[in-house]
Write a protein that holds these residues in place. Structure first.
Motif, PDB file in Angstrom:
ATOM      1  N   ALA A 153       0.804  -1.240   0.000  1.00 18.60           N
ATOM      2  CA  ALA A 153       0.000   0.000   0.000  1.00 18.60           C
ATOM      3  C   ALA A 153       0.831   1.282   0.000  1.00 18.60           C
ATOM      4  N   PRO A 154       1.433   1.681  -1.113  1.00 21.14           N
ATOM      5  CA  PRO A 154       1.444   1.009  -2.410  1.00 21.14           C
ATOM      6  C   PRO A 154       2.484  -0.116  -2.456  1.00 21.14           C
ATOM      7  N   LEU A 155       2.286  -1.041  -3.388  1.00 21.51           N
ATOM      8  CA  LEU A 155       3.152  -2.209  -3.481  1.00 21.51           C
ATOM      9  C   LEU A 155       4.506  -1.809  -4.065  1.00 21.51           C
ATOM     10  N   ARG A 156       5.562  -2.073  -3.282  1.00 22.25           N
ATOM     11  CA  ARG A 156       6.913  -1.733  -3.682  1.00 22.25           C
ATOM     12  C   ARG A 156       7.854  -2.864  -3.280  1.00 22.25           C
ATOM     13  N   GLU A 202      14.355   1.356  -3.789  1.00 18.64           N
ATOM     14  CA  GLU A 202      12.999   0.879  -3.522  1.00 18.64           C
ATOM     15  C   GLU A 202      12.164   1.253  -4.735  1.00 18.64           C
ATOM     16  N   ILE A 203      11.647   0.247  -5.426  1.00 18.36           N
ATOM     17  CA  ILE A 203      10.974   0.498  -6.692  1.00 18.36           C
ATOM     18  C   ILE A 203       9.501   0.093  -6.633  1.00 18.36           C
ATOM     19  N   SER A 204       8.701   0.779  -7.413  1.00 25.27           N
ATOM     20  CA  SER A 204       7.267   0.496  -7.473  1.00 25.27           C
ATOM     21  C   SER A 204       7.015  -0.776  -8.270  1.00 25.27           C
ATOM     22  N   VAL A 205       6.025  -1.528  -7.817  1.00 26.28           N
ATOM     23  CA  VAL A 205       5.631  -2.765  -8.495  1.00 26.28           C
ATOM     24  C   VAL A 205       4.500  -2.443  -9.464  1.00 26.28           C
ATOM     25  N   PRO A 206       4.675  -2.696 -10.766  1.00 27.45           N
ATOM     26  CA  PRO A 206       3.615  -2.377 -11.726  1.00 27.45           C
ATOM     27  C   PRO A 206       2.371  -3.231 -11.493  1.00 27.45           C
ATOM     28  N   ALA A 207       1.218  -2.668 -11.820  1.00 21.67           N
ATOM     29  CA  ALA A 207      -0.057  -3.350 -11.571  1.00 21.67           C
ATOM     30  C   ALA A 207      -0.137  -4.698 -12.252  1.00 21.67           C
ATOM     31  N   VAL A 208       0.564  -4.853 -13.391  1.00 21.10           N
ATOM     32  CA  VAL A 208       0.487  -6.090 -14.152  1.00 21.10           C
ATOM     33  C   VAL A 208       0.968  -7.301 -13.354  1.00 21.10           C
TER      34      VAL A 208
END
Length: 373
Positions: free
Chosen positions: A228-231, A259-265
């Motif tokens: 939340a958000p997924l990282r 630390e990188i954001s995880v794409p919705a896919v």
């Protein structure tokens, strides 16, 4: 580390070789470096015998403390020992240390180790390169010469040499980064992930859509996945230590900490993996070996899962690192700047990520077909 002998002590050096230490008239002396304790023991026995029969004399040119007070009369082997120790203290990657240790012990020191720093010539280095090519591949021979150059360059930086004697034409250029990796489009990536065995789907997904190195994937724990958000937080990587054993240490470089954001896919795949395959403890590995939940998964296991998936999906055979290339190319297609790509990939240089702003051949054909329409 010292081990007692009947006379003196046998020391294990940082590169895995051995030397003897003994005390005479209030001073410490050291024997030459040897590949085994047995040979050091023989040196100490001879020295002890010369002391007993009254013929002992202080060794000419002995360095009282092997890792200090070096000058250009120190041998290449003695300087290498000091240089290796400095790299170890500076926290160099265990993989790098193991690589240097293997190259010097097997390919450089047996031939050049006895030569004084100030006596090493460009001709000596060229002769070594020619000899290496008789039994090694060109790439291995080049890696050896570059390692020797790095060691001698450090001697220049330390003020022991005026210039680097390692001048070997054709051996110094680093190999160009691979640019011919297979490219997969979004639909093909989806087929690949669908075809991957359940407990390894997330590993392949992290490789392509989060563009992680296989060493980074293998080191991930539950606490590295932020919700939340997924990282995904990358702060460590699996490596081989100086003895060859698997170990978890810092990433390839300081730029690798990110630390990188995880794409919705890939949200569904990653969350499912956490729920089904990962124990609830924060330090639980996301991927572990078959026998132990706290055992690091082998890179061969992940590569085998990838090979089986590509075959099942009717796709070209891939290296695990190709997933990273593919994902970064897609990231670049979305308009990512060089700074964006550097951060996402954990690279420290612009040159390393410029390729991902280039289109694939298939993409070029698609765009060319639209011209004039």
């Amino acid at each position: 580390m010292a081990r007692r002998s009947d006379f003196g002590s046998i020391l294990t050096t940082q590169s895995g070789r051995y030397r003897g230490r003994y005390r005479r008239r209030g001073k410490d002396y050291y024997t030459p470096l040897r590949p085994s304790r047995r040979l050091v023991g023989q040196d100490l026995t001879k020295i002890h015998a010369s002391i007993l029969d009254g013929t002992w004399e202080p060794p000419r040119g002995t360095i009282k403390r092997p890792t200090l007070s070096l000058d250009e009369t120190a041998t290449i082997e003695e300087w290498y020992e000091h240089w290796y120790g400095q790299m170890e203290k500076a926290g160099r990657s265990p993989n790098s240390l193991r690589g240097y240790g293997s190259i010097f012990r097997r390919r450089i020191l047996p031939t050049l180790g006895h030569i004084e720093l100030g006596e090493l010539t460009a001709e000596d280095c060229r002769d070594l390169y020619v000899t290496l090519q008789e039994s090694l591949s060109i790439v291995s021979a080049q890696n050896t010469i570059r390692s020797l150059s790095a060691c001698m360059g450090a001697a220049v930086d330390a003020g022991l040499l005026a210039s680097n004697p390692v001048q070997v034409k054709g051996a110094m250029a680093k190999p160009r980064a691979r640019t011919d990796f297979p490219m997969l489009e979004v639909e093909q990536i989806a087929r690949l992930i669908d075809a991957t065995e359940g407990k390894y789907k997330a590993a392949v997904t992290l490789g392509v859509w989060c563009q992680l190195r296989i060493s980074e994937v293998r080191a991930l724990t539950r606490e590295d996945v932020k919700l939340a958000p997924l990282r995904v937080s990358v702060s460590k990587a699996v490596k081989r230590g100086p003895t060859g054993a698997l170990t978890v240490g810092p990433p390839k470089s300081e730029a690798g900490r990110r630390e990188i954001s995880v794409p919705a896919v890939m949200h569904e795949v990653l969350l499912h993996h956490l729920e089904v395959y990962v124990p609830p403890a924060p330090g639980s590995l996301l991927f572990h070996n078959r026998d132990r939940l706290d055992g690091i998964v082998s890179d061969k296991v992940l590569l085998r899962a990838l090979n089986l998936a590509t075959e099942a999906a009717g796709l070209p055979r891939l290296r695990f690192h190709d997933l990273r290339h593919i994902g970064l190319t897609h990231y670049g297609r979305q308009g990512a700047t060089l700074a964006d790509l550097k951060f996402r990939a954990g690279h420290s240089s612009v040159e390393a990520v410029q390729i991902y702003q280039h289109s694939s051949k298939q993409r070029d054909a698609e765009l060319a077909a639209r011209l004039g329409s």
